[in-house]
Design an enzyme around this catalytic site. Structure first.
Site, PDB file in Angstrom:
ATOM      1  N   ASP A 192      -4.280  -6.199  -6.371  1.00  0.00           N
ATOM      2  CA  ASP A 192      -2.479  -7.222  -6.412  1.00  0.00           C
ATOM      3  C   ASP A 192      -3.980  -8.267  -5.444  1.00  0.00           C
ATOM      4  OD1 ASP A 192      -0.204  -8.327  -5.768  1.00  0.00           O
ATOM      5  OD2 ASP A 192       0.384  -6.171  -5.171  1.00  0.00           O
ATOM      6  N   LYS A 202       9.614  -0.576 -15.493  1.00  0.00           N
ATOM      7  CA  LYS A 202      11.159  -1.108 -14.500  1.00  0.00           C
ATOM      8  C   LYS A 202      12.309  -1.096 -16.043  1.00  0.00           C
ATOM      9  CE  LYS A 202       8.988  -1.203 -10.671  1.00  0.00           C
ATOM     10  NZ  LYS A 202       9.077  -1.027  -9.646  1.00  0.00           N
ATOM     11  N   GLY A 218       0.775  -1.193  -0.023  1.00  0.00           N
ATOM     12  CA  GLY A 218       0.162  -0.055   0.239  1.00  0.00           C
ATOM     13  C   GLY A 218       0.663   1.077  -0.025  1.00  0.00           C
TER      14      GLY A 218
END
Length: 359
Positions: free
Chosen positions: A243, A309, A226
């Protein structure tokens, strides 16, 4: 100023990416040159071929226009200090030969490396007498004026520094180009600093107030535990946190978080649309970029802030390819948006992208 080069600060290990990006940007502006760098030094100099090209480029290009640069300035000269008992004299001598414009602030800085950090104390002590000397010469205003050029003295060693000029609204306002933030004690993970830095530095105050307003809805893909959701909740937004992991209990207790244990690539907003989509999933950058573009094109989200990423190699090329793919999808849907991409200080091997739809 006779030097025809610029200097860019960057994260250690990203010198090649910074150099590649500067080559792209200068070529796009029709001015050419070549980068000079050493691995791990955390800065790059870029030498231009055409006369006065460095001044022209630095006047047109803001740090925020780049992905990897933390600070940019036009180099006046590089100084090797023979007598370290007098570091001010060589700086003044250089400026006597190549007088700078009147500056409103002085920035004495160093690279973001372990060796560079040993220069921090020197830079703090050096700044005070140098500031006085510059004011005595009339090169620095008596009081700081951020709307004027800044004079930079960038130490790369105790006996070596670069001196240069940056322009207002083009430079980073932060020392060493680093936005340092304090970790909020109630945040569930340090990743919260990534989104906080993005909100503070990639959005204007007006944009933050309009997008992250109390009561607005957001989706956080890859939310657990979170860290990013926390930044939205403290702004009183309602968050759909997606998630398969476990969310922080204190965040859930706020009543502002709707937790969904679902696949972020298959999830759809509960009410069909949210103001803001955020995402920090560990996935291939092209796949994340495609997902973000789909949410925007299908009107599931008005704006998006997400991380890409980076691979070990060809990071600059990977980033530009992903952003160009997003731009192409938005253009095909006739969606006008501003896209900012930055390698933030609190990022590691990732960049943050903010896509803000124009009203």
């Amino acid at each position: 100023m006779t030097s025809n080069s610029i200097l860019a600060y960057c994260r250690p290990g990203y010198e090649v990416d910074t150099g590649n990006e500067l080559t792209r940007l200068t070529a796009a502006r029709g001015c050419y040159g070549y980068p000079l760098m050493k691995a791990g030094e955390a800065f790059v100099t870029y030498q231009f071929q055409a006369p006065a090209a460095a001044q022209e480029f630095i006047g047109q290009t803001a740090v925020d226009d780049t992905v990897f640069a933390r600070q940019l300035f036009a180099v006046i000269g590089k100084i090797t200090i023979e007598d370290t008992a007098d570091r001010i004299g060589p700086v003044l001598a250089l400026l006597d030969e190549q007088p700078p414009p009147r500056c409103g602030t002085l920035m004495v800085e160093y690279p973001d490396t372990e060796d560079g950090k040993t220069l921090a104390k020197l830079c703090r002590k050096f700044a005070v007498p140098l500031r006085q000397a510059l004011r005595g010469k009339g090169w620095l205003t008596a009081k700081e004026q951020l709307n004027l050029p800044a004079l930079h003295v960038f130490f790369v060693a105790g006996d070596c520094c670069y001196v240069g000029i940056s322009q207002p609204r083009q430079r980073s306002p932060f020392a060493n180009g680093i936005c340092r933030l304090k970790f909020p004690p109630k945040a569930p993970s340090r990743s919260t600093l990534k989104l906080e830095e993005a909100l503070l530095t990639m959005l204007s105050e007006q944009e933050r107030n309009e997008i992250c307003r109390p009561g607005a809805r957001a989706v956080d893909l890859g939310a657990c535990p979170g860290g990013w959701t926390y930044q939205l909740v403290i702004r009183e937004m309602h968050v759909e946190a997606v998630d398969n992991g476990k969310m922080d209990a204190d965040l859930m207790a706020t009543g502002l978080v709707d937790y969904r244990a679902e696949d972020g690539f298959k999830y759809r907003p509960q009410l069909g649309h949210v103001e803001l989509l955020v995402c920090d999933m560990i996935e291939q950058p092209d796949r994340v970029a495609e997902l973000m573009a789909a949410w925007l094109v299908k009107q599931w989200a008005t704006h998006a802030i997400f991380n890409l990423k980076l691979p070990m190699k060809r990071r600059c090329e990977t980033v530009y390819a992903a952003i160009q793919a997003v731009e192409a999808k938005l253009a095909s849907a006739n969606i006008k948006a501003t896209i900012k991409t930055r390698h933030l200080y609190h990022n590691r091997d990732e960049v943050t992208v903010a896509v803000l739809r124009k009203s």
